[in-house]
Each structure stands twice: as C-alpha cells, then as structure tokens.
Write a protein that holds these residues in place. Sequence first.
Motif, PDB file in Angstrom:
ATOM      1  N   LEU A 199       0.820  -1.209   0.000  1.00 29.11           N
ATOM      2  CA  LEU A 199       0.000   0.000   0.000  1.00 29.11           C
ATOM      3  C   LEU A 199       0.857   1.263   0.000  1.00 29.11           C
ATOM      4  O   LEU A 199       1.933   1.306   0.600  1.00 29.11           O
ATOM      5  CB  LEU A 199      -0.900   0.021   1.226  1.00 29.11           C
ATOM      6  N   SER A 200       0.355   2.313  -0.651  1.00 30.47           N
ATOM      7  CA  SER A 200       0.975   3.630  -0.566  1.00 30.47           C
ATOM      8  C   SER A 200       0.737   4.198   0.831  1.00 30.47           C
ATOM      9  O   SER A 200      -0.138   3.719   1.564  1.00 30.47           O
ATOM     10  CB  SER A 200       0.380   4.559  -1.623  1.00 30.47           C
ATOM     11  N   PRO A 201       1.505   5.217   1.255  1.00 37.14           N
ATOM     12  CA  PRO A 201       1.316   5.777   2.602  1.00 37.14           C
ATOM     13  C   PRO A 201      -0.115   6.218   2.895  1.00 37.14           C
ATOM     14  O   PRO A 201      -0.609   6.051   4.008  1.00 37.14           O
ATOM     15  CB  PRO A 201       2.289   6.966   2.618  1.00 37.14           C
ATOM     16  N   SER A 202      -0.824   6.758   1.890  1.00 37.37           N
ATOM     17  CA  SER A 202      -2.206   7.204   2.105  1.00 37.37           C
ATOM     18  C   SER A 202      -3.208   6.067   1.999  1.00 37.37           C
ATOM     19  O   SER A 202      -4.363   6.219   2.404  1.00 37.37           O
ATOM     20  CB  SER A 202      -2.573   8.295   1.092  1.00 37.37           C
ATOM     21  N   GLY A 203      -2.795   4.930   1.424  1.00 38.24           N
ATOM     22  CA  GLY A 203      -3.708   3.820   1.225  1.00 38.24           C
ATOM     23  C   GLY A 203      -4.602   3.965   0.016  1.00 38.24           C
ATOM     24  O   GLY A 203      -5.549   3.198  -0.162  1.00 38.24           O
ATOM     25  N   GLU A 204      -4.299   4.928  -0.870  1.00 41.28           N
ATOM     26  CA  GLU A 204      -5.129   5.152  -2.053  1.00 41.28           C
ATOM     27  C   GLU A 204      -4.677   4.337  -3.259  1.00 41.28           C
ATOM     28  O   GLU A 204      -5.366   4.303  -4.278  1.00 41.28           O
ATOM     29  CB  GLU A 204      -5.112   6.647  -2.417  1.00 41.28           C
ATOM     30  N   ALA A 205      -3.504   3.714  -3.153  1.00 39.65           N
ATOM     31  CA  ALA A 205      -2.973   2.930  -4.264  1.00 39.65           C
ATOM     32  C   ALA A 205      -2.084   1.837  -3.698  1.00 39.65           C
ATOM     33  O   ALA A 205      -1.781   1.822  -2.499  1.00 39.65           O
ATOM     34  CB  ALA A 205      -2.194   3.822  -5.233  1.00 39.65           C
ATOM     35  N   ALA A 206      -1.666   0.915  -4.555  1.00 41.31           N
ATOM     36  CA  ALA A 206      -0.807  -0.177  -4.099  1.00 41.31           C
ATOM     37  C   ALA A 206       0.098  -0.630  -5.228  1.00 41.31           C
ATOM     38  O   ALA A 206      -0.299  -0.634  -6.399  1.00 41.31           O
ATOM     39  CB  ALA A 206      -1.628  -1.355  -3.595  1.00 41.31           C
ATOM     40  N   LEU A 207       1.324  -1.002  -4.881  1.00 39.04           N
ATOM     41  CA  LEU A 207       2.217  -1.689  -5.799  1.00 39.04           C
ATOM     42  C   LEU A 207       1.847  -3.167  -5.788  1.00 39.04           C
ATOM     43  O   LEU A 207       1.478  -3.712  -4.747  1.00 39.04           O
ATOM     44  CB  LEU A 207       3.672  -1.511  -5.378  1.00 39.04           C
ATOM     45  N   TYR A 208       1.970  -3.815  -6.942  1.00 39.86           N
ATOM     46  CA  TYR A 208       1.530  -5.205  -7.043  1.00 39.86           C
ATOM     47  C   TYR A 208       2.432  -5.951  -8.015  1.00 39.86           C
ATOM     48  O   TYR A 208       2.895  -5.407  -9.018  1.00 39.86           O
ATOM     49  CB  TYR A 208       0.072  -5.249  -7.527  1.00 39.86           C
ATOM     50  N   GLY A 209       2.696  -7.226  -7.695  1.00 47.28           N
ATOM     51  CA  GLY A 209       3.481  -8.077  -8.574  1.00 47.28           C
ATOM     52  C   GLY A 209       4.762  -8.533  -7.908  1.00 47.28           C
ATOM     53  O   GLY A 209       5.197  -7.977  -6.905  1.00 47.28           O
ATOM     54  N   ASN A 210       5.373  -9.575  -8.466  1.00 46.49           N
ATOM     55  CA  ASN A 210       6.583 -10.129  -7.872  1.00 46.49           C
ATOM     56  C   ASN A 210       7.745  -9.145  -7.867  1.00 46.49           C
ATOM     57  O   ASN A 210       8.652  -9.252  -7.044  1.00 46.49           O
ATOM     58  CB  ASN A 210       6.988 -11.411  -8.615  1.00 46.49           C
ATOM     59  N   ARG A 211       7.714  -8.198  -8.789  1.00 46.94           N
ATOM     60  CA  ARG A 211       8.721  -7.128  -8.793  1.00 46.94           C
ATOM     61  C   ARG A 211       8.069  -5.766  -8.562  1.00 46.94           C
ATOM     62  O   ARG A 211       8.665  -4.739  -8.832  1.00 46.94           O
ATOM     63  CB  ARG A 211       9.489  -7.133 -10.118  1.00 46.94           C
ATOM     64  N   PHE A 212       6.831  -5.783  -8.038  1.00 46.16           N
ATOM     65  CA  PHE A 212       6.034  -4.566  -7.853  1.00 46.16           C
ATOM     66  C   PHE A 212       5.970  -3.761  -9.157  1.00 46.16           C
ATOM     67  O   PHE A 212       6.054  -2.536  -9.158  1.00 46.16           O
ATOM     68  CB  PHE A 212       6.590  -3.701  -6.717  1.00 46.16           C
ATOM     69  N   GLU A 213       5.812  -4.487 -10.266  1.00 40.77           N
ATOM     70  CA  GLU A 213       5.882  -3.854 -11.574  1.00 40.77           C
ATOM     71  C   GLU A 213       4.547  -3.296 -12.049  1.00 40.77           C
ATOM     72  O   GLU A 213       4.459  -2.715 -13.145  1.00 40.77           O
ATOM     73  CB  GLU A 213       6.420  -4.847 -12.607  1.00 40.77           C
ATOM     74  N   GLU A 214       3.493  -3.437 -11.227  1.00 43.63           N
ATOM     75  CA  GLU A 214       2.189  -2.889 -11.578  1.00 43.63           C
ATOM     76  C   GLU A 214       1.663  -2.029 -10.433  1.00 43.63           C
ATOM     77  O   GLU A 214       2.054  -2.198  -9.279  1.00 43.63           O
ATOM     78  CB  GLU A 214       1.198  -4.014 -11.889  1.00 43.63           C
ATOM     79  N   LEU A 215       0.768  -1.119 -10.774  1.00 46.98           N
ATOM     80  CA  LEU A 215       0.201  -0.200  -9.782  1.00 46.98           C
ATOM     81  C   LEU A 215      -1.315  -0.280  -9.824  1.00 46.98           C
ATOM     82  O   LEU A 215      -1.921  -0.232 -10.904  1.00 46.98           O
ATOM     83  CB  LEU A 215       0.678   1.230 -10.064  1.00 46.98           C
ATOM     84  N   ILE A 216      -1.919  -0.438  -8.654  1.00 47.16           N
ATOM     85  CA  ILE A 216      -3.376  -0.496  -8.540  1.00 47.16           C
ATOM     86  C   ILE A 216      -3.871   0.829  -7.992  1.00 47.16           C
ATOM     87  O   ILE A 216      -3.468   1.263  -6.903  1.00 47.16           O
ATOM     88  CB  ILE A 216      -3.829  -1.642  -7.628  1.00 47.16           C
ATOM     89  N   ASN A 217      -4.738   1.501  -8.743  1.00 52.08           N
ATOM     90  CA  ASN A 217      -5.371   2.741  -8.313  1.00 52.08           C
ATOM     91  C   ASN A 217      -6.719   2.376  -7.690  1.00 52.08           C
ATOM     92  O   ASN A 217      -7.622   1.893  -8.370  1.00 52.08           O
ATOM     93  CB  ASN A 217      -5.559   3.674  -9.513  1.00 52.08           C
ATOM     94  N   PHE A 218      -6.876   2.578  -6.372  1.00 49.90           N
ATOM     95  CA  PHE A 218      -8.102   2.179  -5.691  1.00 49.90           C
ATOM     96  C   PHE A 218      -9.289   3.064  -6.062  1.00 49.90           C
ATOM     97  O   PHE A 218     -10.432   2.645  -5.936  1.00 49.90           O
ATOM     98  CB  PHE A 218      -7.899   2.205  -4.171  1.00 49.90           C
TER      99      PHE A 218
END
Length: 380
Positions: free
Chosen positions: A350-369
């Motif tokens: 999770l990002s510090p604000s919790g509005e997004a997250a890094l995802y994947g084995n290398r954190f190569e994708e970003l999830i926008n909540f």
Amino acid sequence: MRVSNAKSVIKYIFQISFLLVFASFFSACTQQQEAKPSPSETIDKHNNPPSQPSEDWKLPIKIPEGEFYKIGGWFSDHQLLYITNLEQSSSIYLYDLLTGNSELLYKSEVPIVTLQISPTKKNILIQTSPSTYEGQVTILSPDGTELMKHSFPSYELAFEWNPFNESEILISSFNEDWTYTMLLLNIEQNQTSELSIPQPFIKWIGKEEIAFLNWDEVSPSLFAPLLLKKLGSDDEEVIITDVLQFSTFHNILMTVTVLDEEQLQATYTFYNKEKKQLSSFSIPHLTMFSGWLVPYFDFNEGKGTFITLKPLKSAEADSYTEGFELVSYDINSGKQNIILQGLKNEPILLSPSGEAALYGNRFEELINFNTKELTKIVEK
C-alpha cells in the motif's frame, strides 16, 4: 547454532512458508538522471506531497540506463524507489509520479538484492552480495548518502526494522543449511550484537519487545503459540495459542487462525496494543505441502484498512486456478469491499495514504483504488 538434519528440514519448510506469506524481502526500480536533491529537499517532498490526483500520474517509467530489476517501495504518496542493473552494477533511482522524472540516488558496483525503506522513510537499507556466502548491508540517507556499511558471513539475510526506534534493525543471518544467527544492528552506534532468540522470524511489537511463533521442531504442527519476549530478558509470554501466521503493524497485531472444526476458513483477527480484540473476518484457505497458503496482504494503520488477496473457495493450492479477489477490510467498522478480481497471489504494498498499491513479484504494476485500474509501471 547447529541442528540435526531433521530440524534443518523443518526450519527450511517454515522458512519457505514465511517467504510466501510475508511478501518477500527483495525489492527495487529506474529513470532519467538529474541533480541530487539535498536531504532537506527530499524530506520536504515526502512530508508535503502535492495534492494532485493519482489519475495524473505519469506512467510507464522509461528506464534511463540498464535493465529494470524491481520497484523498491513507496518513498511518498507520489514517489517510488526502483533498482536497475547494468552488467555487475546496480543503481537506485527516485521516480516522481507527478513529473515523470527519475533521479539517481545511489550506485553500487555489485548487484543489489534487497531494498527496504524505513517505516518513516528516514533511511534506506540495501543488501548486496559480493559473494555467495557474504551479505553486505548499507544504510543510506534519503538523498543516497552512505551512513554505514556492514558485511555478514551468510547465505541469506532477513530484516525487521524497529518501527518504534528506527536506529535498530533485527537481522536473521542464515547458513546454507538454514541454521541461523540473530543480530541486532544499531545504526547510530554503527555496531551489531548477537541475540539469543529461539526462532529466526520475528516481528517488533514494542520498542524493546518482539513476537514470534514458537514452532515445535520435534513434533511439527500447522499451528504454534504466539510468544512475546523482551530483548535482554529470558522471560517469554504466550499471547495467543494455535496461530498459523501473524504480523504486526506498529500498534496493531494481526493473527491468522482457524475457528471452524472443518478448517475450511482462515480467520484474521486484529488486536490493539493492549492485546484487546478489535475485529475479525474469515476467508477460504488453500492447502500446501507444508500447511496453508496465507495470501499476500498489507495494512494501512491510518485508515484502519487491511487488504488481502482472497481465494474464491477452499482447495489445494497446486490445483487452484480460479484466481484471487483483492479485498479490503475496515478493522473498525467491519466493512468489506472487493477492489479487483481475477488476480494472482503476488506481493502487494500500500501507498502511505492507502489510495494505491504496488503489485506483482517485482512490484511492476500499480493499482489505483479510486479508479480500480491496474497499470504497468515499467515499459517492456
């Protein structure tokens, strides 16, 4: 410390399970080099990020030099650290999602295998491996200045940063047979001391207190008592019996247990710092050769939001093909939400604000909540 072959196998199994559950400890990423900011400028960026919507983030990152290795983590709500490799060297870049600029923070002449950012983003830990049986730990300031460097004879290292005192890091130094030594690294004093702790995988639960699962090496079980121990003391206190996994998030303790007799559901329970239960919820579980697979998860303490990847049904992990839902759980209200469906069980941060997250084995994708979109961070 030396153990029998049987005990070594047991420790190996627990070590593999731990790595699957706790989202691994190797990370990093890259882009365009500019003049380095001063420490005060970098800290100011982190503490006072522009209030710009995540829809304006500039992605994907164009790697300035070398090959992308990993995203290392969030440096602020709009900044990422990432690692690139070029021949035998590695570089750490600071990427600004708002401007699309990469700044070179640090270059290592040997490959970087691990990058961890301290809980308040005050320091950066990197691990390099000059050889198979040596791990080198370097602590950096926010602008990439070396604060200290230490080498350890080891086959593998695991780290736990003390969120109550960021000058301390617990280091589990493993040999090739998974026997280990536990060390306490003090950054301010630039020294390490050896500790006597009966398990290698621990979590800080107070400024001088740790918690760990006390696995029985003679009679292996799926569950173990969760123990509390104060550093420097021989006394140990059982907090909760029969725990499958646990994690700590500063003032919150989370355990994974089983409450139903048929063991079809894994129950996540949350406790405050007085060990008083706040709430709990259950999800289906997947079985593995060494027990249960606990899917990747993370927690935003400011919002009280826990996120995890949830299987659609209980089954054997090897034969399960139906994907995972990314769900959020509010530990205060008990409200649950489905964020995304059809995902793999891969690390999430999770990002510090919790509005997004890094995802994947290398954190190569970003999830926008907010938009519930999955975006590639790096161009192929």
